[in-house]
Enzyme design. Structure first.
Site, PDB file in Angstrom:
ATOM      1  N   GLY A   1       0.829  -1.207   0.000  1.00 47.93           N
ATOM      2  CA  GLY A   1       0.000   0.000   0.000  1.00 47.93           C
ATOM      3  C   GLY A   1       0.861   1.254   0.000  1.00 47.93           C
ATOM      4  N   PHE A   2       0.192   2.379   0.092  1.00 43.40           N
ATOM      5  CA  PHE A   2       0.924   3.652   0.016  1.00 43.40           C
ATOM      6  C   PHE A   2       1.918   3.788   1.185  1.00 43.40           C
ATOM      7  CE2 PHE A   2       0.449   8.104   1.717  1.00 43.40           C
ATOM      8  CZ  PHE A   2       1.516   8.629   1.005  1.00 43.40           C
ATOM      9  N   ILE A   3       1.431   3.773   2.410  1.00 43.20           N
ATOM     10  CA  ILE A   3       2.360   3.941   3.549  1.00 43.20           C
ATOM     11  C   ILE A   3       3.235   2.693   3.690  1.00 43.20           C
ATOM     12  CG2 ILE A   3       2.591   4.411   6.041  1.00 43.20           C
ATOM     13  CD1 ILE A   3      -0.103   5.845   5.932  1.00 43.20           C
TER      14      ILE A   3
ATOM     15  N   LEU B   1      -0.231  -2.889   9.020  1.00 42.41           N
ATOM     16  CA  LEU B   1      -0.815  -1.734   8.326  1.00 42.41           C
ATOM     17  C   LEU B   1      -2.001  -2.119   7.451  1.00 42.41           C
ATOM     18  CD1 LEU B   1       2.153  -0.711   9.037  1.00 42.41           C
ATOM     19  CD2 LEU B   1       1.922   0.782   7.078  1.00 42.41           C
TER      20      LEU B   1
ATOM     21  N   ASN C   1      -2.799  -8.163  -0.298  1.00 39.01           N
ATOM     22  CA  ASN C   1      -3.641  -8.760  -1.351  1.00 39.01           C
ATOM     23  C   ASN C   1      -3.719  -7.852  -2.579  1.00 39.01           C
ATOM     24  OD1 ASN C   1      -5.208  -6.684  -0.509  1.00 39.01           O
ATOM     25  ND2 ASN C   1      -7.055  -7.889  -0.160  1.00 39.01           N
TER      26      ASN C   1
ATOM     27  N   THR D   1     -12.225  -6.744   7.729  1.00 40.05           N
ATOM     28  CA  THR D   1     -10.789  -6.627   7.455  1.00 40.05           C
ATOM     29  C   THR D   1     -10.066  -5.947   8.606  1.00 40.05           C
ATOM     30  OG1 THR D   1     -11.431  -6.254   5.173  1.00 40.05           O
ATOM     31  CG2 THR D   1      -9.118  -5.890   5.689  1.00 40.05           C
TER      32      THR D   1
ATOM     33  N   TYR E   1     -15.374   2.970  10.401  1.00 44.93           N
ATOM     34  CA  TYR E   1     -13.921   2.927  10.232  1.00 44.93           C
ATOM     35  C   TYR E   1     -13.211   3.282  11.544  1.00 44.93           C
ATOM     36  CZ  TYR E   1      -9.301   4.114   8.441  1.00 44.93           C
ATOM     37  OH  TYR E   1      -7.949   4.191   8.234  1.00 44.93           O
TER      38      TYR E   1
ATOM     39  N   GLY F   1      -3.292  -1.713  -2.653  1.00 48.68           N
ATOM     40  CA  GLY F   1      -1.846  -1.587  -2.848  1.00 48.68           C
ATOM     41  C   GLY F   1      -1.507  -1.929  -4.286  1.00 48.68           C
TER      42      GLY F   1
END
Ligand code: UDP
Length: 323
Positions: free
Chosen positions: A11-13, A77, A33, A96, A150, A37
């Site tokens: 992913g990004f981070i 993360l 997965n 998730t 969230y 990302g």
């Protein structure tokens, strides 16, 4: 040198964290997965001799056990992130974000692996205070509004992590990210800066939601992952949550003007109601500014890269991609 697992490493981070860990000499296994990302995130270090890639879901218990085996540090993360994704798919968010965190914590207690849990400023909900310290109240809206799922799901993760710390002595550190931005971030999931930059570079109007008076602070991902690594390795940080981000506020309207200026676009912004972007009943968070005293006390520094510098980095990267 340590053996590290990074869930959500593509992913990004996660990809920036992986890159920084490899650069510091660590061995890194990423479990991802590739849902949010993009494979492209790994291009800079794909094929690295100390990188192992596991492709699959963190909801798969067999894969999770394999990923954790032999690791010394776990950076968790992987999550369903982005307000838009979460509003569109609340079941996936909850599944998730909660169950795999508990499975990972449970796997980690066998070998007392150091454990970093990525959390979010969303856990403060709509707390009306000017600046949020880590012990502030969490103020969520009604369960009929999916956006709060969230923040609530990550708050449960924090409760779980702290419980494993208290009950089993697991060395956990929690990082609450505040609007982390930088190269490789994409705008499909609603993130404001890549969306504004894409529009400005295309010569199209930037779309500001509501009147743009909402306030955020934006931190460069490079400094954020540096803080994550230092906190996770610091015994002083164990058993605590930390705000991680910038503490320099800017309104979204000012941000739109700044992006326009840095990207060389003079097309005026377009103001649209929240309901057009997120559907009916959406509630935004008016102001989100962290107090970084705990982070600064623990690390001896706090993120300070200026927004203009961050925007210039992102604009330069997007221009390179367009060529
Ligand atoms: N936003 C906006 N236009 C966009 C995307 C976002 O005006 O195209 C606003 C959004 O309503 C919010 C702020 O920018 O007030 C930051 O949004 P983002 O989704 O990046 O982060 P978060 O809401 O989680 O702080």
């Amino acid at each position: 040198m340590s053996k590290c697992l990074v869930t959500g490493g593509a992913g990004f981070i996660g990809s920036h964290l992986t890159e920084a860990l490899l650069a510091a000499g660590h061995e890194v296994t990423i479990l991802d997965n590739f849902s949010t990302g993009a494979t492209g995130n790994l291009v800079a270090f794909e094929g690295h001799a100390r990188l192992r890639k596991l492709v699959g879901s963190i909801t798969d218990p067999v894969l999770l056990a394999e990923a954790v085996r032999g690791q010394e540090i776990i950076f968790h993360l992987a999550a369903a992130v982005g307000v838009k994704l979460v509003a569109d798919d609340p079941v996936r968010t909850i599944e998730t974000n909660i169950y795999p965190t508990e499975s990972l914590l449970r796997l980690a207690i066998n070998n007392k692996q150091r454990f970093f849990l990525a959390s979010t400023s969303e856990v403060y909900g709509k707390n009306p205070k000017e600046r949020w310290t880590e012990d502030e109240d969490l103020v969520f809206g009604a369960t009929s509004k999916p956006r709060w799922a969230y923040g609530c799901s990550k708050a449960i993760d924090e409760f779980l992590a702290l419980a494993y710390h208290r009950s089993y002595g697991l060395p956990v550190v929690i990082g609450r990210f505040f609007n982390v931005v930088g190269p490789r971030q994409v705008g499909h999931y609603g993130m404001v800066i890549p969306r504004f930059v894409d529009r400005a570079l295309a010569g199209e109007p930037i779309t500001v939601y509501d009147d743009g008076s909402q306030v955020r602070c934006f931190a460069h991902v490079r400094e954020v992952v540096k803080a994550v690594i230092e906190l996770t390795l610091s015994p002083k940080a164990e058993g605590q949550a930390f705000n991680i981000g910038s503490d320099q506020p800017i309104s979204i309207r000012e941000l739109a003007e700044l992006v326009g200026r840095r990207a060389g676009s003079s097309v005026p912004a377009r103001f649209v109601p929240y309901s057009d972007a997120y559907g009916p009943d959406f509630e935004d968070i008016q102001r989100r500014v962290p107090d970084l005293s705990r982070l600064e006390r623990t690390l001896g520094w706090k993120p300070k890269i200026e927004l203009t510098q961050i925007l210039d980095d992102i604009i330069a990267e997007k221009r390179r991609e367009q060529r």
